[in-house]
Design an enzyme around this catalytic site. Structure first.
Site, short mmCIF file in Angstrom:
data_model
loop_
_atom_site.label_atom_id
_atom_site.label_comp_id
_atom_site.label_asym_id
_atom_site.label_seq_id
_atom_site.Cartn_x
_atom_site.Cartn_y
_atom_site.Cartn_z
N GLU A 43 1.91 2.09 -3.63
CA GLU A 43 1.47 2.23 -5.02
C GLU A 43 2.01 3.54 -5.58
OE1 GLU A 43 -2.76 1.93 -7.47
OE2 GLU A 43 -2.78 2.68 -5.42
N LYS A 116 -1.68 -4.27 -11.84
CA LYS A 116 -2.94 -4.13 -11.09
C LYS A 116 -4.13 -4.55 -11.97
CE LYS A 116 -5.46 -0.49 -8.56
NZ LYS A 116 -5.40 0.94 -8.20
N CYS A 157 -3.65 -2.01 -4.15
CA CYS A 157 -4.69 -1.06 -3.77
C CYS A 157 -6.13 -1.56 -3.96
CB CYS A 157 -4.46 0.26 -4.51
SG CYS A 157 -5.32 1.68 -3.74
#
Length: 284
Positions: A43, A116, A157
């Site tokens: 990330e 995300k 994540c």
């Protein structure tokens, strides 16, 4: 082809985009030279800048981003699939940035991109607090992408804490999950291995999770320990806490084998939830 070699690149990205790119490029080339077919970075590979004003000043629009351009050229040069785990990207329609993952084909074209979905808005008992939604706009669409070996489900994540996302990806055909991350040292120590192994086991899927590591700024330290996990939950490769790369062979036949042994995806049943209030109302 039913087997391939995956590599996780582990970085300590900071606020210097050019320096981050140099380190990432070197490790990607090393992994490619060592035989990796699919190379994944963590990330915020291009920029880990805690100051929101500075982050926006240094970020670029997708069409201009130097890291994305370099990774596309690297994919073509090496003939490898490259996952730019996520890049900090300016959005043309609002002030907040995108935390965007890119999967790049060996010819340099972008196979898929994913913003995300789940924002890391937390207050830890150590006093450490993060409010990702202030700086980043959440995505709204989950993505599957076809590769040479099979279907990949993309995530980033904090997504790993939302099991329903991975179940939906698996039910739609994904046998490999990418989970690039920048887990804090605190949450990583407590939950990183457990969460990633759980997502693999629950879905009979491989997990490729490249991570950030080390000290990025005075107030930001990440856990490292990039992982590659098989559908039985076995850790095939694990990095330490310094920049490096790790590799493991992925045998896609293991997905069907493990899903046959534990067919929980086929055993899902709908059910009705009775809350205390609904039970009380029904009794009246």
């Amino acid at each position: 082809m039913s087997t391939f070699t995956a590599a996780c690149i582990q970085l300590t990205s900071k606020g210097d985009v050019a320096e981050n790119l140099d380190v990432a490029t070197s490790l990607i080339k090393e992994a490619a030279g060592a035989g990796a077919d699919f190379i994944a970075t963590p990330e915020v590979t291009n920029l880990l800048e805690p100051n929101k004003v500075e982050a926006r000043a240094r970020a670029q629009f997708q069409e201009d981003d130097v890291t994305l351009k370099a990774f596309r050229s690297l994919a073509e040069e090496t003939g490898k699939w490259i996952l730019a785990g996520s890049l900090v990207i300016k959005k043309p329609d609002e002030d907040r940035l995108a935390n965007r993952s890119f999967l790049i084909r060996p010819d340099g074209s972008i196979a898929a991109q994913y913003d995300k979905i789940h924002m890391f808005d937390v207050e830890l008992d150590t006093g450490e607090a993060h409010k990702e939604s202030r700086a980043y706009a959440p995505g709204e669409t989950a993505n599957l992408v076809e590769t040479t070996w099979g279907t990949v489900g993309m995530s980033v994540c904090y997504d790993v804490r939302f099991a329903h996302l991975y179940q939906k990806l698996a039910l739609a055909g994904a046998g490999v999950f990418t989970v690039p991350a920048a887990f804090t040292a605190t949450t990583g120590e407590a939950h990183w291995h457990i969460l990633l192994r759980a997502r693999a086991i629950e879905n009979g899927a491989f997990v490729i999770a490249p991570a950030q590591c080390g000290q990025h700024s005075e107030k930001r330290r990440t856990f490292g320990h990039s992982l590659i996990i098989d559908p039985w939950g076995k850790i095939l490769a694990e990095a330490g806490e310094e920049p490096e790369f790790v590799m493991a062979e992925i045998n896609m036949a293991d997905i069907a084998k493990r899903r046959q042994q534990i067919p929980n995806l086929r055993n899902i049943r709908e059910f009705t939830l009775h809350t205390p209030e609904s039970v009380a109302n029904a009794a009246e």
